[in-house]
Write an enzyme that holds these catalytic residues in place. Structure first.
Site, mmCIF file in Angstrom:
data_model
loop_
_atom_site.group_PDB
_atom_site.id
_atom_site.type_symbol
_atom_site.label_atom_id
_atom_site.label_comp_id
_atom_site.label_asym_id
_atom_site.label_seq_id
_atom_site.Cartn_x
_atom_site.Cartn_y
_atom_site.Cartn_z
ATOM 1 N N SER A 148 0.843 -1.201 0.000
ATOM 2 C CA SER A 148 0.000 0.000 0.000
ATOM 3 C C SER A 148 0.881 1.255 0.000
ATOM 4 O O SER A 148 1.677 1.448 -0.929
ATOM 5 C CB SER A 148 -0.936 -0.086 1.223
ATOM 6 O OG SER A 148 -1.973 0.824 1.148
ATOM 7 N N ASP A 231 -9.312 -5.233 -4.629
ATOM 8 C CA ASP A 231 -8.962 -3.828 -4.445
ATOM 9 C C ASP A 231 -9.971 -3.002 -5.239
ATOM 10 O O ASP A 231 -10.564 -3.490 -6.211
ATOM 11 C CB ASP A 231 -7.538 -3.571 -4.986
ATOM 12 C CG ASP A 231 -6.487 -3.464 -3.878
ATOM 13 O OD1 ASP A 231 -6.793 -2.860 -2.835
ATOM 14 O OD2 ASP A 231 -5.367 -3.974 -4.063
ATOM 15 N N HIS A 263 -7.502 -5.740 -0.136
ATOM 16 C CA HIS A 263 -6.360 -4.863 0.113
ATOM 17 C C HIS A 263 -5.530 -5.300 1.329
ATOM 18 O O HIS A 263 -4.354 -4.990 1.429
ATOM 19 C CB HIS A 263 -6.868 -3.431 0.318
ATOM 20 C CG HIS A 263 -5.781 -2.412 0.378
ATOM 21 N ND1 HIS A 263 -5.102 -1.995 -0.739
ATOM 22 C CD2 HIS A 263 -5.229 -1.743 1.417
ATOM 23 C CE1 HIS A 263 -4.191 -1.110 -0.387
ATOM 24 N NE2 HIS A 263 -4.242 -0.937 0.917
HETATM 25 N N1 LIG Z 1 -9.539 4.480 5.734
HETATM 26 C C1 LIG Z 1 -8.702 3.419 5.300
HETATM 27 C C2 LIG Z 1 -7.846 2.962 6.435
HETATM 28 C C3 LIG Z 1 -6.624 2.220 6.002
HETATM 29 O O1 LIG Z 1 -6.333 2.173 4.836
HETATM 30 C C4 LIG Z 1 -5.816 1.548 7.057
HETATM 31 C C5 LIG Z 1 -6.156 1.701 8.395
HETATM 32 C C6 LIG Z 1 -5.432 1.061 9.382
HETATM 33 C C7 LIG Z 1 -4.344 0.297 9.029
HETATM 34 C C8 LIG Z 1 -3.973 0.166 7.689
HETATM 35 C C9 LIG Z 1 -4.728 0.800 6.694
HETATM 36 N N2 LIG Z 1 -4.436 0.696 5.351
HETATM 37 C C10 LIG Z 1 -3.518 -0.034 4.739
HETATM 38 O O2 LIG Z 1 -2.630 -0.659 5.218
HETATM 39 C C11 LIG Z 1 -9.570 2.306 4.742
HETATM 40 O O3 LIG Z 1 -10.662 2.558 4.308
HETATM 41 O O4 LIG Z 1 -9.151 1.159 4.714
#
Ligand SMILES: N[C@@H](CC(=O)c1ccccc1NC=O)C(=O)O
Length: 288
Positions: A148, A231, A263
């Site tokens: 990511s 995704d 994801h």
């Molecule tokens: N608002 C984001 C939050 C997010 O991407 C995320 C939150 C906590 C830990 C990791 C995250 N994203 C990727 O590793 C979502 O919708 O997933």
């Protein structure tokens, strides 16, 4: 011009909310599970909080294999979390199957927002790679893996003009998992609230704008661009377009569309030695 420019703010925010696209659980549960799984520190020998710079948070963890072999590849992992969540402390989960096969795993910490900004994070990951190479000069090969936001940072490392640094790391392979390679679409979304990027900052930190530099710095590097089947379409497009651009530039790159993943579990499953991406990573390092 890509479609994101024509989207409403709500649609764009939905596209960049990875948790709302999971087919496994609710958005809250998928994030809770992700954080929980990422906290599982492996039982290998570790060197924790090794500084790679003078700044606060410029530290990395090293997961060391117990057997000493003359062929020791090293993989540096950059965690995800939209440049504002998670830390190196939640990056030990993927060490187990790699360390067991004699691979050194390094988890890099960087100053997530609001403490750090995008320029700082990119500078930190570049300096972390230089520090690792200086510290571990006897490894058989240097590899990078990022998820990511961490895939974005890994791609920025590949695009570095190393003439400004003490050394020029020879990166043999890179694993880019569900990354973002063009930061412009997130500028107007909630993701940018703690980051506070201007358009100029987003452009100078977008790997999609640095293909000629990547080609100069990383010509002989094997690149794998992986994306989750579930995704969001905008995330999938980011990976597809970056892959095509790398391919057109004549780089050694392949695309992995990982079935039945979202994801989050696209990276979580690296704890499993039989998972498709674990096998590919080991193969890339000559350890299959
Ligand atoms: N608002 C984001 C939050 C997010 O991407 C995320 C939150 C906590 C830990 C990791 C995250 N994203 C990727 O590793 C979502 O919708 O997933």
């Amino acid at each position: 011009m890509s479609d994101w420019r024509k989207m409403s703010k709500d649609d764009l925010e939905h596209q960049f909310s990875p948790s709302s696209w999971s087919h496994r659980m609710s958005a809250d549960d998928v994030i809770r599970a992700h954080v929980y799984i990422n906290k599982a520190r492996s039982v290998t020998q570790t060197l924790l909080d090794v500084p790679y710079g003078d700044g606060d948070g410029e530290k990395l963890d090293v997961y060391v294999p117990s057997s000493s072999s003359p062929d020791v590849p090293l993989v540096i992992y950059f965690h995800g979390g939209y440049w504002q969540f998670l830390s190196k402390n939640e990056s030990g989960f993927l060490a187990v199957p790699l360390v067991q096969r004699g691979v050194v795993v390094v988890a890099v910490g960087y100053s997530v927002a609001p403490k750090g900004d995008m320029d700082l994070m990119v500078s930190q990951v570049r300096r972390s790679v230089v520090s690792v190479v200086q510290q571990y000069s006897h490894i058989s090969g240097l590899y990078l893996c990022g998820h990511s936001a961490g895939a974005h940072l890994a791609a920025m490392v590949l695009s570095t003009d190393w003439t400004q640094y003490d050394i020029s790391p020879q990166i043999k392979g890179v694993f880019l998992v569900s990354g973002i390679y063009d930061l412009q679409p997130i500028l107007s979304t909630y993701v940018n609230e703690p980051l506070k990027m201007t358009e100029e900052v987003a452009i100078r930190n977008s790997p999609s704008h640095f293909l000629p530099q990547l080609k100069r710095s990383s010509t002989s590097c094997d690149i794998i661009v992986a994306v989750a089947q579930n995704d969001s379409p905008e995330f999938r497009k980011q990976s597809e377009e970056y892959f095509k651009a790398l391919e057109s530039a004549g780089l050694r790159v392949s695309f992995e569309d990982v079935p039945n993943t979202d994801h989050f579990n696209i990276i979580e499953q690296l704890v499993d030695e039989n998972y498709r991406l674990t096998k590919l990573l080991l193969k890339m390092m000559g350890k299959s």
